[in-house]
Structure formats: C-alpha cells, structure tokens
Design an enzyme around this catalytic site. Structure first.
Site, PDB file in Angstrom:
ATOM      1  N   ILE A   1       5.603  -3.259  -7.549  1.00 51.04           N
ATOM      2  CA  ILE A   1       4.399  -2.277  -7.557  1.00 51.04           C
ATOM      3  C   ILE A   1       4.998  -1.022  -6.647  1.00 51.04           C
ATOM      4  CG2 ILE A   1       1.773  -1.345  -7.835  1.00 51.04           C
ATOM      5  CD1 ILE A   1       0.794  -4.323  -7.491  1.00 51.04           C
ATOM      6  N   ARG A   2       5.315  -0.305  -7.601  1.00 47.59           N
ATOM      7  CA  ARG A   2       6.217   1.002  -6.575  1.00 47.59           C
ATOM      8  C   ARG A   2       7.225   0.463  -5.653  1.00 47.59           C
ATOM      9  NH1 ARG A   2       3.000   4.421  -4.756  1.00 47.59           N
ATOM     10  NH2 ARG A   2       5.143   6.142  -5.007  1.00 47.59           N
TER      11      ARG A   2
ATOM     12  N   CYS B   1       6.074  -5.146   0.543  1.00 48.37           N
ATOM     13  CA  CYS B   1       6.397  -3.884  -0.194  1.00 48.37           C
ATOM     14  C   CYS B   1       6.105  -2.661   0.416  1.00 48.37           C
ATOM     15  CB  CYS B   1       5.068  -4.315  -1.307  1.00 48.37           C
ATOM     16  SG  CYS B   1       5.365  -2.848  -2.586  1.00 48.37           S
TER      17      CYS B   1
ATOM     18  N   GLY C   1       0.948  -1.082   0.203  1.00 55.15           N
ATOM     19  CA  GLY C   1       0.264   0.115   0.368  1.00 55.15           C
ATOM     20  C   GLY C   1       1.085   1.385   0.282  1.00 55.15           C
ATOM     21  N   GLU C   2       0.545   2.655   0.576  1.00 54.64           N
ATOM     22  CA  GLU C   2       1.602   3.099   0.915  1.00 54.64           C
ATOM     23  C   GLU C   2       1.861   2.500   2.553  1.00 54.64           C
ATOM     24  OE1 GLU C   2       2.520   4.252  -2.580  1.00 54.64           O
ATOM     25  OE2 GLU C   2       2.945   6.036  -0.441  1.00 54.64           O
ATOM     26  N   SER C   3       3.142   2.874   2.647  1.00 54.23           N
ATOM     27  CA  SER C   3       3.813   2.675   3.873  1.00 54.23           C
ATOM     28  C   SER C   3       3.402   4.472   4.820  1.00 54.23           C
ATOM     29  CB  SER C   3       5.243   2.979   3.947  1.00 54.23           C
ATOM     30  OG  SER C   3       5.590   3.396   2.910  1.00 54.23           O
TER      31      SER C   3
ATOM     32  N   HIS D   1       4.914  -8.705  -4.756  1.00 55.76           N
ATOM     33  CA  HIS D   1       3.553  -8.867  -4.232  1.00 55.76           C
ATOM     34  C   HIS D   1       3.096 -10.171  -4.461  1.00 55.76           C
ATOM     35  CE1 HIS D   1       1.923  -4.597  -2.720  1.00 55.76           C
ATOM     36  NE2 HIS D   1       3.231  -4.789  -3.832  1.00 55.76           N
TER      37      HIS D   1
ATOM     38  N   GLU E   1       0.721 -12.291  -3.429  1.00 56.01           N
ATOM     39  CA  GLU E   1      -0.334 -12.216  -3.088  1.00 56.01           C
ATOM     40  C   GLU E   1      -1.536 -12.445  -4.169  1.00 56.01           C
ATOM     41  OE1 GLU E   1       0.696  -9.732  -1.662  1.00 56.01           O
ATOM     42  OE2 GLU E   1      -0.211  -7.871  -2.316  1.00 56.01           O
TER      43      GLU E   1
ATOM     44  N   ARG F   1      12.615   3.220  -1.196  1.00 57.74           N
ATOM     45  CA  ARG F   1      11.503   3.336  -1.708  1.00 57.74           C
ATOM     46  C   ARG F   1      11.492   3.091  -3.057  1.00 57.74           C
ATOM     47  NH1 ARG F   1       7.416   7.867   0.885  1.00 57.74           N
ATOM     48  NH2 ARG F   1       6.370   6.898  -0.063  1.00 57.74           N
TER      49      ARG F   1
HETATM   50  N1  GLN Z   1       5.705   2.675  -3.458  1.00 56.91           N
HETATM   51  C1  GLN Z   1       5.081   2.470  -1.766  1.00 56.91           C
HETATM   52  C2  GLN Z   1       5.418   3.313  -0.721  1.00 56.91           C
HETATM   53  O1  GLN Z   1       6.378   3.691  -0.141  1.00 56.91           O
HETATM   54  C3  GLN Z   1       5.002   1.318  -1.991  1.00 56.91           C
HETATM   55  C4  GLN Z   1       4.610   0.444  -3.009  1.00 56.91           C
HETATM   56  C5  GLN Z   1       3.175  -0.955  -2.529  1.00 56.91           C
HETATM   57  O2  GLN Z   1       3.428  -1.325  -1.278  1.00 56.91           O
HETATM   58  N2  GLN Z   1       3.394  -1.488  -3.454  1.00 56.91           N
HETATM   59  O3  GLN Z   1       5.089   2.540   0.746  1.00 56.91           O
END
Ligand code: GLN
Length: 190
Positions: free
Chosen positions: A133-134, A74, A42-44, A169, A171, A101
């Site tokens: 993913i990112r 992630c 997600g977004e940390s 990921h 999952e 990141r």
């Molecule tokens: N870029 C996100 C972060 O810095 C991590 C991306 C992800 O969990 N898919 O939190």
C-alpha cells in the site's frame, strides 16, 4: 505497538491471533517493560510529527540498542531507515537501508504480489504473499542487513539484528509467516 497513527489495530489483531498481547504505545512511558515493538504502516510524516517533542525516539533507539525484537512495516521501515529519499525526510537511522517513499508508482500504489523467499531458513516455502500500500522501495542495504524476501529485484523483507522490516503489510495477509517469525523472535512462538 506504536499506536500513534496508522494500522496498528490490524497488527494488534494479527498478534492476538498468535496469542500475543500488545500494549498500545502513545507516550515514552508506555514503553516501560515491553518485550518488543511493532512500528506499523501509516503515514511516516504524521508519525514523525507526533513523536516530536516526546521521548519516544530516544526510547525506541534504546530498545534497538538492547536488541528488543522489532517488526517495522511500510511506514515503520521509513521511520527506522538511515536515509529517506524522494522526498528526503528525517528518520531514526536504526536500520541500515535507504528507502524511496511511494516508489512503486500509481498503478502499483496498492497491490498484492508474490514474493520470492530468499532466506529459506527463516521462511517456509518459495513464495509468500505481500500486500503493498503506497509502499516504499528499499534502494540500498548495508552489509549487516540480510534480505529474507524479494519482489523482483527489490528487497522487501529484511532483517538487521533484532529488527525485521517489511515494505509490505504482513498483518493484512492471512497467517503470514512474517508474523510467525516476529512472534518466534519475541519468544512466544512455542
Ligand atoms: N506512503 C506511506 C509513507 O510514506 C507509507 C504507506 C504505508 O505505510 N502503507 O509513510
């Protein structure tokens, strides 16, 4: 299942496919009695903000100390790391890795890669699929961190005590052996 933000529902479905039920954790009290914990992607930054002013961080660190099985994916890896670079960000310091990141650059923001299995005792075959993913890059690992799989030179799946941490990921891959490994650690794999 830390369910503050991000793709916790996909983890929940993947675990359900293994016959493992999950409690959605939004408050510290939700952690009472859990056998393990998933820290999803997600977004940390957002997750950190949502944990501020709650007892979630000390309760998660207590679970780490008692070696409850954890799967961090992630953003979850970023949360547990000992150091976050570019940009620097607070972290829980539970997993002895440094991460950068969004380290794989624009063209690789999201990609599916073949990962090289390093720990053949833990994972079947020579290659596994990784959905990125990112994703963060693990740029340093402490002595107590085992590397289970790599993408090129980069560690992408590591383990320290009962923490399994993937920068990708699992999952989102069909029947990922990483989920199997976590479920075995939970003692539900048989
Ligand atoms: N870029 C996100 C972060 O810095 C991590 C991306 C992800 O969990 N898919 O939190």
């Amino acid at each position: 299942m830390l369910a503050l933000q991000g793709d916790w529902a996909a983890h929940e479905r993947a675990l359900a496919a293994h016959g493992v039920g999950a409690v959605e954790v939004r408050t510290a009290a939700d952690l009472d009695g859990v056998a393990g914990l998933v820290l999803p992607g997600g977004e940390s930054t957002t997750m950190l903000r949502l944990m501020e002013g709650t007892e979630l961080v000390p309760r998660i660190l207590a679970l780490v100390r008692r070696r409850a099985p954890m799967l961090a994916t992630c953003a979850g890896v970023i949360l547990l790391a000992r150091e976050v670079r570019r940009p620097a960000q607070a972290c829980l310091g539970a997993l002895d890795v440094a991460v950068e990141r969004n380290a794989y650059g624009r063209q690789l923001d999201s990609s599916v890669a073949e990962l090289e299995v390093v720990d053949h005792a833990s994972l079947p075959g020579d290659r596994i699929e990784g959905v990125f993913i990112r994703a963060p890059r693990i740029v340093a690992c402490g002595a107590g961190v085992e590397v289970l799989a790599r993408r090129g030179a980069d560690p992408v799946l590591v383990r320290q005590d009962a923490i399994l941490a993937a920068t990708f990921h699992p999952e989102l891959s069909h029947a990922s052996p990483v989920l199997d490994l976590f479920v075995r650690a939970l003692g539900n794999g048989r």
